[in-house]
Design an enzyme around this catalytic site. Structure first.
Site, PDB file in Angstrom:
ATOM      1  N   PRO A 184       0.851  -1.193   0.000  1.00  0.00           N
ATOM      2  CG  PRO A 184       0.043  -0.991   2.190  1.00  0.00           C
ATOM      3  CD  PRO A 184       0.796  -1.917   1.285  1.00  0.00           C
TER       4      PRO A 184
ATOM      5  CG  LEU B 228      -1.033   8.565   1.221  1.00  0.00           C
ATOM      6  CD1 LEU B 228      -2.387   7.911   1.501  1.00  0.00           C
ATOM      7  CD2 LEU B 228      -0.583   9.403   2.416  1.00  0.00           C
TER       8      LEU B 228
ATOM      9  CD  GLN C 186      -1.859  -0.102   5.221  1.00  0.00           C
ATOM     10  OE1 GLN C 186      -1.634   1.009   4.773  1.00  0.00           O
ATOM     11  NE2 GLN C 186      -0.894  -0.957   5.559  1.00  0.00           N
TER      12      GLN C 186
ATOM     13  CB  CYS D 146       2.063   4.963   8.362  1.00  0.00           C
ATOM     14  SG  CYS D 146       2.275   6.596   7.617  1.00  0.00           S
TER      15      CYS D 146
ATOM     16  CG  ASN E  64       7.346  -3.527   2.922  1.00  0.00           C
ATOM     17  OD1 ASN E  64       7.038  -2.517   3.560  1.00  0.00           O
ATOM     18  ND2 ASN E  64       7.588  -3.477   1.624  1.00  0.00           N
TER      19      ASN E  64
ATOM     20  N   GLY F 222      13.122  -2.682   0.883  1.00  0.00           N
ATOM     21  CA  GLY F 222      14.372  -2.834   0.157  1.00  0.00           C
ATOM     22  C   GLY F 222      14.419  -3.911  -0.894  1.00  0.00           C
TER      23      GLY F 222
ATOM     24  NE  ARG G 220       8.974   5.378  -2.208  1.00  0.00           N
ATOM     25  CZ  ARG G 220       7.802   5.632  -1.652  1.00  0.00           C
ATOM     26  NH1 ARG G 220       7.128   4.665  -1.082  1.00  0.00           N
ATOM     27  NH2 ARG G 220       7.288   6.837  -1.668  1.00  0.00           N
TER      28      ARG G 220
END
Length: 328
Positions: free
Chosen positions: A18, A20, A71, A101, A212, A214, A235
């Site tokens: 997820p 943003l 989420q 977050c 999660n 890298g 990403r």
């Protein structure tokens, strides 16, 4: 209400994080053209956004996106339970609680990574959601926050939340600094500690533990899957989305041909035309596919053409065909 003909999924073996402002319904539609098996996640949606009148805007999606998880951000068990039930009614395959977050806005709302300091509250939230729905309730966390980053505290957090009924934890293998670092810096500066997540899996073999942070290649993902149940990529999947085209074959053992970048772009045309007919400018969609030709000839011209033209008044699906000419 959303189409509820969701497709069962077997595991969290590979998922797209997820993110943003990034993993909206248009982005997810595009990603689903690249992989049928990966679990997709919405952007984080707060309970307040859903309960205060934004339900349809925040929860609508395309039926093609399944398997799909919502989420949630929040810390009130009753509100989270109500939102989880709404998500189930909309046809989501999973509800995930954000406990990772680190932004100031999230902390001020008493949710996100700061909840790692309150495992009892997270357990109450999970228990309330679990009581309200039949779909899985999962948690995405960090390995610690600020100076509360011992393995013992992390293990206690997982044990407490698991006792409330959470069977799946997606763990960002960095701790978060709740003050002094921006969200971007919190994704980059705290060192990755994969060994901590490996240890969690060893100590909680009955739980599904995904990692999660890298991961930039499917080689790395395959290596991590030798010790863990799942890998979540963020990403890299957004900036270089064509890596998703090999996920089904490499990580799920599916046969079949891998579509070319050009085939994927052309497959987006009907969706662009449909959304344009609803009054949406192509830019809302094409901004998510800028990385499709990452690393190949014509990629820069492709990005430039879409960036400069897709938001112009009167722009239509043809802007994508024009951009494709630069990739021949």
């Amino acid at each position: 209400m959303q189409n509820t003909e969701n497709r069962p999924f077997a595991s969290h073996r590979f998922s797209v994080a997820p993110m943003l402002d990034w993993t909206d319904r248009h982005c997810r539609y595009f990603h689903r053209l690249l992989t049928r098996e990966a679990l997709l996640y919405t952007e984080m949606v707060t309970t307040g956004a859903i309960l205060q009148g934004g339900r349809e805007r925040h929860l609508r999606y395309n039926a093609e996106e399944h398997p799909l998880a919502l989420q949630l951000g929040g810390s009130d068990p009753a509100d989270l339970a109500l939102c989880a039930k709404i998500a189930e009614d909309y046809g989501y395959d999973e509800v995930n609680l954000n406990v990772g977050c680190p932004s100031d806005r999230v902390q001020n709302g008493r949710f996100g990574a700061c909840l790692m300091a309150e495992p009892g509250l997270v357990a109450d939230c999970v228990a309330a959601m679990r009581a309200a729905v039949t779909i899985p309730v999962t948690v995405k966390s960090r390995i610690g926050i600020d100076d509360r980053d011992s393995y013992e505290e992390l293990a206690q957090f997982v044990a407490t939340v698991a006792a409330a009924g959470c069977e799946t934890f997606i763990v960002h293998a960095r701790k978060a600094w709740l003050s002094g670092l921006s969200p971007k810096e919190n994704r980059e500066i705290p060192p990755l500690q994969y060994d901590v997540v490996f240890r969690l899996k060893q100590d909680f073999p009955h739980l599904t533990i995904a990692i999660n942070g890298g991961v930039t290649s499917l080689d790395s993902a395959a290596s991590l899957l030798r010790q863990l149940d799942g890998v979540m990529v963020g990403r890299e999947a957004y900036h270089n989305p064509y890596i998703l085209a090999e996920v089904d074959r490499r990580l799920f053992g599916n046969s079949g041909t891998i579509p070319s970048r050009r085939e994927i772009a052309i497959a987006m045309l009907p969706y662009l035309e449909q959304q344009a007919g609803l009054g949406l400018r192509p830019h809302a969609i094409t901004k998510h596919i800028l990385g499709l030709f990452h690393g190949v000839d014509g990629a820069r011209a492709w990005r430039r053409h879409l960036s400069e033209n897709a938001n112009k008044p009167g722009a239509g699906a043809g802007v994508l065909l024009d951009a494709l000419e630069f990739t021949r």
